[in-house]
Enzyme design. Structure first.
Site, PDB file in Angstrom:
ATOM      1  N   SER A  50      47.510  20.496  39.753  1.00  0.00           N
ATOM      2  CA  SER A  50      48.931  20.390  38.674  1.00  0.00           C
ATOM      3  C   SER A  50      49.180  21.269  38.782  1.00  0.00           C
ATOM      4  O   SER A  50      50.962  21.428  37.995  1.00  0.00           O
ATOM      5  CB  SER A  50      48.537  19.062  38.101  1.00  0.00           C
ATOM      6  N   LYS A  87      48.805  21.512  30.895  1.00  0.00           N
ATOM      7  CA  LYS A  87      50.234  21.339  31.880  1.00  0.00           C
ATOM      8  C   LYS A  87      50.816  22.299  30.182  1.00  0.00           C
ATOM      9  O   LYS A  87      50.556  22.774  29.319  1.00  0.00           O
ATOM     10  CB  LYS A  87      50.858  20.159  30.586  1.00  0.00           C
TER      11      LYS A  87
END
Length: 131
Positions: A50, A87
């Site tokens: 990700s 993230k």
């Protein structure tokens, strides 16, 4: 007069590579360069894809500082019920953004289910195995 015959000439070039003196910044140690606050720093290994657009690949070693002030654009470790995520923290609106378009953004509401655990200050990726 002697007879002259055509022949094949073979030429080879060999390049020798040698170590050069590094003209760049030389810290006392990699530890002193990466870790500013040892009491608040830990290492974690990244999993998943990700964050590949941010240079964080599966197996990358992340240096995380729990004492850093949070800024827009920081890569963070966020904890949730399912575990931890890596993230990018963005403001306006507050959200967690993936570094891969295949993964959706996560909106942070006024009562977030995600707790921000620390700021990723460096990532290390091995490009060659140990011999």
């Amino acid at each position: 007069m002697p007879e002259v015959s055509a022949g094949i000439v073979v030429a080879a070039t060999v390049r020798l590579y040698r170590r050069r003196v590094d003209p760049g910044f030389t810290p006392e140690s990699i530890h002193s360069w990466l870790i500013r606050r040892p009491y608040a720093t830990y290492l974690v290994r990244a999993e998943g894809r990700s964050m590949i657009d941010n240079g964080i690949h599966p197996g990358s070693l992340l240096v995380v500082d729990r004492s850093c002030d949070l800024h827009d654009g920081d890569i963070v470790i966020a904890g949730c019920i399912e575990g931890f995520l890596v993230k990018q923290y963005r403001t306006r609106p507050d959200r967690l953004v993936s570094g891969n378009s295949e993964y959706p953004d996560i909106a942070l509401e006024s009562v977030p289910k995600y707790g921000l655990d620390g700021v990723v200050i460096a990532s290390l990726t091995r490009h060659r195995g140990l011999e």
